[in-house]
Design a protein around this motif. Structure first.
Motif, mmCIF file in Angstrom:
data_model
loop_
_atom_site.group_PDB
_atom_site.id
_atom_site.type_symbol
_atom_site.label_atom_id
_atom_site.label_comp_id
_atom_site.label_asym_id
_atom_site.label_seq_id
_atom_site.Cartn_x
_atom_site.Cartn_y
_atom_site.Cartn_z
ATOM 1 N N THR A 282 44.423 46.478 45.282
ATOM 2 C CA THR A 282 45.225 46.402 44.056
ATOM 3 C C THR A 282 44.557 47.338 43.036
ATOM 4 O OG1 THR A 282 43.984 44.371 43.591
ATOM 5 C CG2 THR A 282 46.257 44.097 44.315
ATOM 6 N N PRO B 22 29.614 42.157 48.019
ATOM 7 C CA PRO B 22 29.117 43.051 49.067
ATOM 8 C C PRO B 22 27.660 43.451 48.825
ATOM 9 C CG PRO B 22 31.289 43.738 48.351
ATOM 10 C CD PRO B 22 30.853 42.656 47.415
ATOM 11 N N ARG C 77 33.863 53.658 45.761
ATOM 12 C CA ARG C 77 34.983 53.542 44.831
ATOM 13 C C ARG C 77 34.497 53.398 43.387
ATOM 14 N NH1 ARG C 77 38.324 48.952 47.867
ATOM 15 N NH2 ARG C 77 36.215 48.192 48.134
HETATM 16 N N1 LIG Z 1 35.513 44.587 47.509
HETATM 17 C C1 LIG Z 1 35.201 43.500 46.847
HETATM 18 O O1 LIG Z 1 34.032 43.230 46.578
HETATM 19 C C2 LIG Z 1 36.264 42.523 46.380
HETATM 20 C C3 LIG Z 1 35.850 41.268 45.919
HETATM 21 C C4 LIG Z 1 36.807 40.363 45.499
HETATM 22 C C5 LIG Z 1 38.148 40.716 45.507
HETATM 23 N N2 LIG Z 1 38.533 41.955 45.935
HETATM 24 C C6 LIG Z 1 39.963 42.249 45.950
HETATM 25 O O2 LIG Z 1 40.434 42.164 47.288
HETATM 26 C C7 LIG Z 1 41.473 43.137 47.511
HETATM 27 C C8 LIG Z 1 41.080 44.037 48.672
HETATM 28 O O3 LIG Z 1 39.895 44.728 48.331
HETATM 29 P P1 LIG Z 1 38.958 45.399 49.423
HETATM 30 O O4 LIG Z 1 37.699 45.754 48.715
HETATM 31 O O5 LIG Z 1 38.916 44.561 50.645
HETATM 32 O O6 LIG Z 1 39.797 46.719 49.722
HETATM 33 P P2 LIG Z 1 39.594 47.688 50.983
HETATM 34 O O7 LIG Z 1 40.167 49.001 50.576
HETATM 35 O O8 LIG Z 1 38.193 47.609 51.482
HETATM 36 O O9 LIG Z 1 40.525 47.029 52.090
HETATM 37 C C9 LIG Z 1 41.909 47.004 52.021
HETATM 38 C C10 LIG Z 1 42.461 47.325 53.388
HETATM 39 O O10 LIG Z 1 43.869 47.204 53.338
HETATM 40 C C11 LIG Z 1 44.446 48.235 54.143
HETATM 41 N N3 LIG Z 1 45.814 48.402 53.695
HETATM 42 C C12 LIG Z 1 46.320 49.074 52.654
HETATM 43 N N4 LIG Z 1 47.645 48.891 52.564
HETATM 44 C C13 LIG Z 1 47.986 48.075 53.567
HETATM 45 C C14 LIG Z 1 49.227 47.518 54.013
HETATM 46 N N5 LIG Z 1 50.354 47.732 53.349
HETATM 47 N N6 LIG Z 1 49.220 46.749 55.114
HETATM 48 C C15 LIG Z 1 48.065 46.506 55.796
HETATM 49 N N7 LIG Z 1 46.879 46.996 55.430
HETATM 50 C C16 LIG Z 1 46.840 47.764 54.315
HETATM 51 C C17 LIG Z 1 43.525 49.429 53.916
HETATM 52 O O11 LIG Z 1 43.619 50.356 54.973
HETATM 53 C C18 LIG Z 1 42.163 48.739 53.864
HETATM 54 O O12 LIG Z 1 41.546 48.685 55.131
HETATM 55 C C19 LIG Z 1 41.636 43.873 46.198
HETATM 56 O O13 LIG Z 1 42.654 43.273 45.461
HETATM 57 C C20 LIG Z 1 40.303 43.653 45.502
HETATM 58 O O14 LIG Z 1 40.423 43.719 44.099
HETATM 59 C C21 LIG Z 1 37.607 42.856 46.399
#
Ligand SMILES: NC(=O)c1ccc[n+]([C@@H]2O[C@H](COP(=O)([O-])OP(=O)(O)OC[C@H]3O[C@@H](n4cnc5c(N)ncnc54)[C@H](O)[C@@H]3O)[C@@H](O)[C@H]2O)c1
Length: 439
Positions: free
Chosen positions: A96, A168, A343
């Motif tokens: 997002t 992470p 990122r």
């Molecule tokens: N990274 C963190 O520490 C963290 C912590 C808490 C919350 N979040 C939230 O969790 C969510 C995901 O973050 P993340 O860090 O895992 O992102 P990320 O980019 O690591 O993972 C997201 C994955 O979704 C895939 N993707 C994109 N569009 C897609 C679709 N339409 N269908 C299927 N797969 C799709 C991407 O290829 C990617 O592998 C975000 O909203 C983020 O704000 C992240």
């Protein structure tokens, strides 16, 4: 329907799906598979699917062994969304981000919802995990399914929001030990979500609605952003007053109540702290509410990389050098210590700004062998006596734990430490700490 779904979760016969296998989705999918559910992981990245199928994890916190224990046994991954028609539960973990004008970009979420509408069957529980503004779950998931499928909420399908709180790079926190907040769009949605996630999380924290759960996550990360901004601003002030902010923070941290330390740095990064408060601010504006704290904090934090560049210019100036043509060696390019995530990394912004001013930039990062900056691929340099000595200035941008700082200190001409990782050696003349420029 609710009763039979409950039984499937309790007797582990549920088939479950995770959409988005990144930092959030992959650990979740693996935990669910380890528990014993049959798990389908869906991701649009062909490279990630290939890597997972070969038993190779692309996330530092997940070992290849963790993945190999479950892959092709009860974790199956692919990019075919038709598998959603088999799912009893779907967790959505897609990105997002913000768009160019810094507004929420919900395109990944919308495209996941389109696929869900195309394939789900009656009796499915959907849990959104991606961070977003309050109201998203109800407006974008529940209402869209009601309108398009004519399914009845709480009878034909169930919806929850449960924010992810992983950290992470933090080896001390296992996801199962982090209390999991969850809200449902109906009371039976919440009940199902609680039963399902209790299988892998030790402590569930139910709240009264999906909006409350969405807002909880934004409060947590806005709190961090505001406090980091406060300490960043105090750092600039202390620098003028010739007071060591790090010593001040250490002393304040001895207070047993009412204070928790935040640390200054070259800026904020990652997919959470720089983004999440902006989701809230954007949502506030649609209610004619302008959130000054969020905007101010964002402004201060986003300007830190430029402030670092000013400091670097000043430090080179003292050696009668300019940024132009100086060799500047950045230690750490990821956004925070012990992760490979680039990122929003402030180190990348600093690299970019210095290069624009004619600096000759090199970097070392044990977790990032190469990356792309200003459209070109650059490679991590080895930390040798020669590379260190060649630099006019070493800038410690990310304080990874596995870097040999004494070795750098021994051979460097000058060091600018933005993370206070050299604190054991601060009496050395050639080290300058962030906030201590005029000492
Ligand atoms: N990274 C963190 O520490 C963290 C912590 C808490 C919350 N979040 C939230 O969790 C969510 C995901 O973050 P993340 O860090 O895992 O992102 P990320 O980019 O690591 O993972 C997201 C994955 O979704 C895939 N993707 C994109 N569009 C897609 C679709 N339409 N269908 C299927 N797969 C799709 C991407 O290829 C990617 O592998 C975000 O909203 C983020 O704000 C992240």
């Amino acid at each position: 329907m609710c009763k039979s779904l409950k039984e499937k979760f309790l007797n582990k016969t549920a088939k479950v799906c995770v959409i988005g296998l990144g930092y959030v989705g992959l650990p979740l999918a693996i935990s669910l598979a380890k528990y014993g559910y049959e798990v389908f992981g869906i991701d649009t990245s062909k490279d990630k699917i290939k890597s997972l199928r070969n038993g190779k994890s692309y996330i530092l916190d997940i070992s290849d062994k963790d993945l190999q224990d479950v892959i092709h046994k009860n974790l199956f991954v692919g990019d075919d969304f038709s598998i959603l028609s088999k799912a009893n539960a779907i967790s959505i973990c897609v990105p997002t981000p913000l768009n160019k004008t810094k507004d929420p970009d919900l395109s990944y979420l919308s495209s996941s919802i389109e696929k869900i509408i195309q394939f789900i069957k009656r009796g499915t529980l959907i849990i959104l995990e991606s961070t977003t503004y309050p109201g998203t779950t109800e407006e974008l998931i529940t209402k869209t399914i009601e309108n398009n499928k004519k399914y009845r909420l709480g009878i034909d399908f169930f919806v929850c929001f449960s924010p992810e709180r992983i950290d992470p790079g933090n080896k001390k926190l296992d996801i199962k030990n982090i209390p999991k907040v969850i809200g449902g769009d109906t009371s039976n949605s919440l009940e199902l979500g609680m039963i399902y996630y209790s299988s892998i999380f030790n402590e569930m924290i139910p709240v009264s609605s999906t909006k409350v759960a969405e807002m909880t996550k934004l409060l947590e990360n806005t709190f961090r952003s505001v406090n980091i901004a406060l300490v960043n601003e105090l750092t600039l002030m202390c620098e003028r007053m010739n007071i060591n902010i790090w010593e001040v923070i250490d002393a304040a941290s001895t207070k047993p109540m009412g204070y928790m330390p935040f640390y200054p740095g070259p800026g904020i990064g990652g997919h959470c702290i720089p983004l999440d408060p902006m989701y809230l601010s954007w949502r506030g504006k649609t209610f004619d509410y302008y959130n000054r704290f969020i905007e101010l904090s964002n402004d201060i934090n986003r300007n830190m990389p430029r402030y670092m560049v000013q400091n670097i210019s000043e430090l080179l100036n003292r050696q009668e050098k300019s940024i132009k043509n100086s060799i500047i060696f950045l230690i750490g390019i990821s956004y925070k210590k012990n992760v490979a995530d680039l990122r929003e990394s402030p180190a990348i912004e600093i690299y970019r700004l210095l290069e624009e001013k004619g600096g000759k930039l090199i970097y070392h990062d044990p977790y990032v062998p190469h990356c792309k900056i200003n459209g070109k691929t650059i490679y991590s340099q080895n930390l040798t006596k020669e590379t260190i000595k060649s630099a006019d200035l070493i800038v410690i941008t990310t304080d990874h734990s596995n870097i040999d700082y004494p070795f750098i200190i021994k051979h460097a001409k000058n060091i600018f430490d933005t993370r206070n990782v050299t604190k054991l050696y601060t009496n050395q003349k050639h080290i300058t700490l962030l906030g201590n420029l005029y000492e």
